[in-house]
Write an enzyme that holds these catalytic residues in place. Structure first.
Site, PDB file in Angstrom:
ATOM      1  N   SER A  38       2.387   0.421  -2.595  1.00 12.70           N
ATOM      2  CA  SER A  38       2.050  -0.406  -1.435  1.00 12.70           C
ATOM      3  C   SER A  38       2.478   0.208  -0.105  1.00 12.70           C
ATOM      4  CB  SER A  38       2.684  -1.791  -1.577  1.00 12.70           C
ATOM      5  OG  SER A  38       4.089  -1.676  -1.706  1.00 12.70           O
ATOM      6  N   ASP A 326       8.279  -6.494   6.391  1.00 15.29           N
ATOM      7  CA  ASP A 326       8.566  -7.599   5.480  1.00 15.29           C
ATOM      8  C   ASP A 326       9.764  -7.203   4.620  1.00 15.29           C
ATOM      9  OD1 ASP A 326       7.583  -5.870   3.551  1.00 15.29           O
ATOM     10  OD2 ASP A 326       5.740  -7.000   3.149  1.00 15.29           O
ATOM     11  N   HIS A 329       8.596  -3.372   3.147  1.00 13.79           N
ATOM     12  CA  HIS A 329       7.820  -2.331   3.828  1.00 13.79           C
ATOM     13  C   HIS A 329       8.256  -2.154   5.269  1.00 13.79           C
ATOM     14  CE1 HIS A 329       5.243  -4.224   0.684  1.00 13.79           C
ATOM     15  NE2 HIS A 329       5.151  -2.954   0.317  1.00 13.79           N
TER      16      HIS A 329
END
Ligand SMILES: *[C@@H]1O[C@H](CO)[C@@H](O)[C@H](O)[C@H]1NC(C)=O
Ligand SMILES: *[C@@H]1O[C@H](CO)[C@@H](O)[C@H](O)[C@H]1NC(C)=O
Ligand SMILES: *[C@@H]1O[C@H](CO)[C@@H](O)[C@H](O)[C@H]1NC(C)=O
Ligand SMILES: *[C@@H]1O[C@H](CO)[C@@H](O)[C@H](O)[C@H]1NC(C)=O
Ligand SMILES: *[C@@H]1O[C@H](CO)[C@@H](O)[C@H](O)[C@H]1NC(C)=O
Length: 360
Positions: A38, A326, A329
């Site tokens: 991600s 977040d 990340h």
């Protein structure tokens, strides 16, 4: 809807290339191919049945293309690398499979890792193996017809850059998650790294055998500092140093593996992206890097950042002062920090930086 949107993105990125190219003699490499999780997924997971998605605001709130599925407010580290190379952002493979893109594709997929089972409790994602197979299909099988000769294609492939950021989830979602995985009962920390690194090197060697020559592999980050982990454990500093120690075994072995591969595979160059110490330094010494908040995420989360940003809530107004977007990340400004230093600085990307890698 999604495909209309990705066409739009492609147009946006083409426009950006033109701007970059007009001031120079063209891109520095013919293509950038992206593999990972991600941290560098740019929308593949939008097309998969998974909870690991970021296709809603506030994700993308500082991105030129808006909400795309990127797990950050702006660009990923490899988006910035594409910009510095003068290339468009490599589009996510799963939403661009009909287009004949020759400037690179993105195969990265949130929640996945090197071990095939990693992340499977949140849904389907593209494992490293899947990503390598899709590259072979999209590039090795389908692209040669667009070239005038096989020599021309070989030369294109050898000059293309393959960038990797994978393995964080093998720790965050797997080794450190005994509810779903027993790897921490089965392996001590060092044997676990010894399991992962050869799994990665085998995939890299397979890509080399297919004709790729230039690789950039980023270290695992200081996972003990991410809000989702740092807040969970008892410790004095900003980070859970035990978790940081875990990934340091992987990173040490990664360096030695890449050096070995460069020396044993003729004509290859495997560059190590030393993202760990640079990121750690930015977290511990925020002001040196122009940051003010390196513990709390910029967007609003619950459970100390274990869950993603709450949809549609307004994030902090000054994301550029935050390290974390977040609970997992980093922000656009950290993507810029890591990619620009990798581009420029052989202490960050070694043995050669990207500016030198393109001339090899
Ligand atoms: C990021 O987006 C937010 C919300 O749209 C905005 O307030 C902020 O100024 C933007 N920051 C940057 C650096 O563009
Ligand atoms: C193939 O050859 C044509 C004519 O020489 C040239 O214009 C074109 O750029 C070549 N294609 C590629 C992919 O290099
Ligand atoms: C871990 O789980 C796998 C199956 O998921 C099982 O085959 C193995 O025996 C387990 N190992 C331990 C040490 O519990
Ligand atoms: C790299 O090669 C050296 C020397 O052959 C060896 O001792 C080391 O274990 C290798 N490292 C990895 C990760 O393969
Ligand atoms: C390269 O390094 C110089 C000085 O170290 C810096 O000013 C410049 O912004 C860097 N370029 C990039 C693209 O990071």
């Amino acid at each position: 809807m999604v495909s209309v949107f990705s066409v739009f993105l492609l147009l946006v990125s083409r426009l950006q290339t033109r701007v970059v190219c007009s001031s120079s003699s063209g891109p520095l490499a013919p293509a950038l191919y992206i593999f990972g999780d991600s941290l560098v997924d740019s929308g593949n997971n939008n097309q998969l049945p998974t909870l690991a998605r970021a296709n809603f605001l506030p994700y993308g709130s500082n991105f030129s293309g808006g909400v795309t599925g990127r797990f950050t407010n702006g660009r990923t580290v490899f988006d910035v690398l594409a910009e510095l190379l003068g290339l468009p952002y490599p589009p996510p493979y799963l939403s661009s499979r009909t287009s004949r893109v020759i400037t690179g594709l993105n195969f990265a997929s949130g929640a996945c890792g090197i071990i095939p089972e990693t992340g499977n409790f949140v849904g389907i994602c593209l494992t490293l193996d899947d990503q390598v197979r899709l590259f072979e299909r999209a590039v090795l099988n389908d692209l040669p017809t667009l070239f005038n000769s096989s020599d021309e294609f070989s030369s294109y492939l050898a000059k293309s850059i393959l960038a990797f950021s994978i393995g964080n989830n093998d720790y965050i979602l797997n080794y450190l998650n005994p509810t779903f995985y027993n790897t921490s009962e089965t392996y001590e920390p060092q044997p676990f790294a010894k399991l992962l690194v050869p799994m990665l090197s085998q995939r890299l060697e397979r890509l080399y055998n297919g004709g790729a020559r230039k690789f950039v592999v980023f270290e695992l980050g200081p996972i003990g500092c991410i809000p989702a982990i740092a807040k969970k454990s008892k410790h004095d500093g900003p980070c859970d140093e035990e978790s940081n120690l875990l990934v340091s075994y992987f990173n040490q072995m990664l360096q030695s593996m890449l050096e070995n591969m460069t020396s044993s595979l003729a004509g290859s160059m495997f560059v190590l992206g030393r993202a760990n110490s640079l990121a750690y330094d930015a977290i511990i010494n925020p002001s040196i890097h122009g940051l003010t908040e390196t513990r709390k995420p910029c967007c609003t989360t619950v459970l100390d950042g274990i869950l993603p940003c709450i949809p549609l809530l307004t994030p902090c107004p000054n994301a550029d002062k935050y390290f974390f977007w977040d609970g997992y990340h980093f922000t656009d400004v950290i993507s810029w920090l890591l990619a620009s230093r990798c581009f420029n600085d052989t202490k960050v990307c070694s043995p050669v930086n990207i500016q030198d890698l393109v001339h090899i």
